[in-house]
Write a protein that holds these residues in place. Structure first.
Motif, mmCIF file in Angstrom:
data_model
loop_
_atom_site.group_PDB
_atom_site.id
_atom_site.type_symbol
_atom_site.label_atom_id
_atom_site.label_comp_id
_atom_site.label_asym_id
_atom_site.label_seq_id
_atom_site.Cartn_x
_atom_site.Cartn_y
_atom_site.Cartn_z
ATOM 1 N N GLU A 64 14.178 -1.139 29.397
ATOM 2 C CA GLU A 64 14.443 -1.404 30.805
ATOM 3 C C GLU A 64 15.938 -1.580 31.053
ATOM 4 O O GLU A 64 16.477 -1.106 32.063
ATOM 5 C CB GLU A 64 13.684 -2.660 31.248
ATOM 6 N N TYR A 65 16.612 -2.240 30.121
ATOM 7 C CA TYR A 65 18.063 -2.419 30.255
ATOM 8 C C TYR A 65 18.772 -1.067 30.171
ATOM 9 O O TYR A 65 19.684 -0.767 30.963
ATOM 10 C CB TYR A 65 18.577 -3.366 29.168
ATOM 11 N N GLN A 66 18.386 -0.233 29.213
ATOM 12 C CA GLN A 66 18.996 1.090 29.084
ATOM 13 C C GLN A 66 18.773 1.919 30.341
ATOM 14 O O GLN A 66 19.688 2.608 30.817
ATOM 15 C CB GLN A 66 18.417 1.812 27.858
ATOM 16 N N ASP A 90 22.963 7.796 39.355
ATOM 17 C CA ASP A 90 21.527 7.783 39.089
ATOM 18 C C ASP A 90 21.193 6.973 37.844
ATOM 19 O O ASP A 90 21.942 6.971 36.860
ATOM 20 C CB ASP A 90 21.000 9.208 38.912
ATOM 21 N N GLY A 91 20.038 6.299 37.885
ATOM 22 C CA GLY A 91 19.536 5.624 36.702
ATOM 23 C C GLY A 91 19.020 6.623 35.677
ATOM 24 O O GLY A 91 18.947 7.831 35.939
ATOM 25 N N LEU A 92 18.632 6.124 34.519
ATOM 26 C CA LEU A 92 18.366 7.011 33.385
ATOM 27 C C LEU A 92 16.893 7.127 32.995
ATOM 28 O O LEU A 92 16.567 7.837 32.051
ATOM 29 C CB LEU A 92 19.155 6.515 32.161
ATOM 30 N N GLU A 93 16.003 6.477 33.708
ATOM 31 C CA GLU A 93 14.610 6.431 33.267
ATOM 32 C C GLU A 93 13.985 7.812 33.162
ATOM 33 O O GLU A 93 13.258 8.105 32.206
ATOM 34 C CB GLU A 93 13.767 5.567 34.207
ATOM 35 N N SER A 94 14.278 8.707 34.101
ATOM 36 C CA SER A 94 13.653 10.031 34.073
ATOM 37 C C SER A 94 14.030 10.809 32.821
ATOM 38 O O SER A 94 13.269 11.663 32.358
ATOM 39 C CB SER A 94 14.051 10.825 35.325
ATOM 40 N N GLY A 136 24.259 -0.390 26.595
ATOM 41 C CA GLY A 136 23.115 0.402 27.027
ATOM 42 C C GLY A 136 23.021 1.760 26.377
ATOM 43 O O GLY A 136 22.349 2.660 26.891
ATOM 44 N N THR A 137 23.664 1.936 25.222
ATOM 45 C CA THR A 137 23.645 3.232 24.554
ATOM 46 C C THR A 137 22.318 3.478 23.849
ATOM 47 O O THR A 137 21.529 2.563 23.623
ATOM 48 C CB THR A 137 24.776 3.320 23.513
ATOM 49 N N THR A 138 22.089 4.730 23.485
ATOM 50 C CA THR A 138 20.919 5.118 22.707
ATOM 51 C C THR A 138 21.317 5.285 21.243
ATOM 52 O O THR A 138 22.497 5.330 20.905
ATOM 53 C CB THR A 138 20.321 6.428 23.233
#
Length: 619
Positions: free
Chosen positions: A365-367, A394-398, A83-85
């Motif tokens: 979505e996976y990230q 916490d999730g990372l979407e924000s 899930g890395t960028t």
């Protein structure tokens, strides 16, 4: 065999070929990783396994079919499950001002430039393990200038306590002592960049730094000493491979003789003539200038390979604390070979774009589903903008909404040849066709941004391993076609083929219009036919030609050879002309996909073939 195949037998066969047959396509997919070393080989075994897992379990069926069909390729599939960028422009000044935590204790704010640059190295090493691509400092000079000032103040206080003669100029002496410390700090930073390792010891971090527009005395001193340290080289005079250095060219700051940093621009040219760095980013190009608000943060900046992150529909439009989330490349050549006509190609391209966009959204979505605590340095320290506000669960979407999702492309030249019989360097009409194709891709990205509220963008893919992967399968399926599948590589992105004879000015003029279309990243290279150590005027003309034609990011290649035995540098054909050491003792620095490599044994076969085909661009 193709690395796109799935199933246990292809995996075991790939691993067997790496270990026992020395399959260089797999071992040296990335020239920055020595796949033959113990940790490099372990990494490649893990990489092939992770890639298989991602293809088999994380890609949806239609995407998997397109990947296996050689039409699209999601980059860094081996890091998909983590899930890395891809990359990030690190806010160095912010991290240094407040101090940071590497996970093993808090690093306090540095009190001088030596400590600041030592901590900058630690930041890069810690961060490299949190993402799968490169990383950069977007305003290296402005971020470090305060620590040059602190060093000066420390020296001045020390001198004021000494009983010196009344006429002794303490300020001048303190400044001179500071200058020496800055040089030593820059030299240590360069040495660290070429010796520290990340990812289990498998590679040195992929580092880029942007600089050149800070006009304060301390910012200017930093850039000057960095360039001088780069000219000096490593311990035996070797050319530093990292950091990739990017000099930001800006009229009114450093591009005219009356500009305050014009002397630094001249020094940058001298350094490029000797070491092939820095590259040049053009802040006056209209697509870069549109973001400039008169602050350092709003200046366009680049990753060394070419990645550019500026536009943002979810926050402030600059690169600081942001990066690319992932990118997926479309094989334009395959689409052309599949097509019965140019009109059919347009339909095939639209379909491939559908798949690429869908794949990027699935990966996004996976990230986003990953938690901040899995990337403690990247997010908890605020490397990514807003990450410090997240809790460990916490999730990372924000945070990730401010990153970019990019579609890339490879082989425009070969695709045009498959469709029309010539490429865009040979025929002005095909230049228009090329721009039509890439323009349609860019407009699709803009529509996706509007539809999804995410930062979709178009990148001129920096294909290293992929340039050879695609062509092998296309040749098996369609045979050897002159100008299309008859070489071991496809031409990167929109570039004019490296083997096509063309002048410097012609190449710049033909490639420049694609820079504006490829808002996620672009680069133009020119190949010179000899050493330019004593001809910076020629480099100046090339840089100004790039600026005139609205190039966004440019790089100048020329031979950088050094005898390891006697240290002689210059163009060395065969044995050393000074000490007669054999050819094997000559280090030949060449550029591959944006960065330098001194050991061409680390290049994969496709890129070695591409380098051998490169012709020099005439005046």
């Amino acid at each position: 065999m193709s690395p796109f195949n799935v199933g246990p037998e292809p995996l075991w066969q790939s691993i067997h070929e790496m270990i026992h047959a020395g399959n260089m396509d797999l071992l040296q997919e990335n020239a920055n990783v020595d796949g033959r070393s113990p940790m490099g080989l372990m990494g490649k075994i893990g990489s092939e396994s992770a890639r298989l897992y991602a293809i088999r379990y994380l890609l949806s069926p239609e995407i998997r079919e397109a990947v296996n069909g050689n039409m699209i390729y999601p980059h860094d599939l081996d890091f998909y499950a983590a899930g890395t960028t891809t990359c990030c422009q690190i806010p160095l000044g912010k991290l240094l001002r407040g101090g940071f935590n590497t996970g093993h204790g808090h690093m306090r704010e540095p009190k001088d430039i030596k400590s600041a640059l030592a901590l900058a190295s630690i930041i890069l090493q810690a961060n490299q393990n949190q993402q799968h691509g490169g990383q950069a400092f977007p305003m290296f000079d402005a971020d470090l200038a305060p620590y040059v000032q602190k060093t000066y103040e420390n020296k001045l206080r020390m001198l004021e306590e000494l009983p010196l003669a009344e006429h002794y100029d303490r300020q001048q002496k303190a400044w001179s002592m500071t200058e020496r410390d800055v040089f030593q700090a820059c030299e240590a930073f360069i040495h660290n960049a070429n010796s520290m390792h990340s990812r289990g010891g498998g590679q040195v971090p992929f580092i880029s730094i942007n600089y050149g527009t800070d006009t304060t005395p301390c910012g200017r001193m930093l850039v000057k000493q960095l360039l001088l340290a780069t000219q000096r080289g490593l311990g035996h005079g070797e050319t530093p491979i990292f950091p990739i250095q990017i000099f930001k060219v800006k009229t009114g700051v450093n591009f005219r003789p009356e500009d305050p940093n014009f002397d630094l621009y001249r020094l940058a040219l001298e350094t490029t003539a000797l070491r092939m760095f820095p590259n040049f980013a053009f802040l006056d190009s209209r697509f870069n200038k549109m973001y400039d608000q008169g602050t350092r943060e709003s200046e366009a900046c680049y990753m060394g390979c070419r990645t550019r992150v500026m536009g943002n529909v979810n926050g402030e439009e600059n690169a600081v604390g942001r990066g690319n989330l992932s990118f997926t490349t479309i094989n334009l050549v395959r689409l052309a070979l599949m097509s019965s006509s140019p009109a059919d190609f347009e339909a095939q391209l639209e379909w491939a774009m559908d798949l690429a966009v869908r794949q990027l959204l699935e990966r996004y979505e996976y990230q986003c589903s990953r938690s901040s605590g899995s990337f403690r340095f990247l997010y908890s320290q605020g490397v990514w903008r807003g990450g410090e506000q997240l809790g460990p669960q916490d999730g990372l979407e924000s945070v990730l909404r401010q990153g970019t999702l990019s579609v890339g492309f490879i082989g425009l030249a070969e695709a045009l040849t498959a469709l029309y019989g010539q490429h865009h360097g040979q025929n002005p009409e095909l230049q228009r066709q090329g721009l039509t194709i890439i323009g349609a891709m860019r407009r699709r990205m803009d529509r996706e941004t509007e539809a999804t509220g995410l930062n979709f963008s178009l990148i001129a893919t920096p294909a290293e391993g992929l340039s050879g992967k695609f062509v092998k399968k296309d040749r098996r399926d369609y045979g050897t076609i002159s100008g299309v599948t008859d070489r071991d590589y496809y031409t990167n992105s929109f570039h004019i083929p490296v083997y096509y004879p063309i002048t410097v000015v012609q190449k710049i003029a033909l490639e420049a219009p694609y820079h504006e279309l490829c808002n996620a990243g672009h680069i133009t290279y020119v190949e010179l036919d000899g050493a330019v150590i004593h001809n910076t005027a020629a480099l100046d003309r090339i840089v100004r030609c790039m600026a005139e034609h609205q190039i966004g990011y440019g790089s100048i290649n020329h031979p950088v050879d050094r005898c390891r035995s006697c240290g002689h540098t210059g163009i060395i054909d065969g044995d050393c002309p000074v000490c007669c050491s054999p050819d094997g003792q000559v280090e030949r620095i060449r550029r591959i996909t944006g960065y330098l490599v001194g050991d061409m044994d680390k290049w994969n076969p496709a890129k070695r073939a591409e380098e051998a085909d490169r012709i020099k661009h005439g005046k």
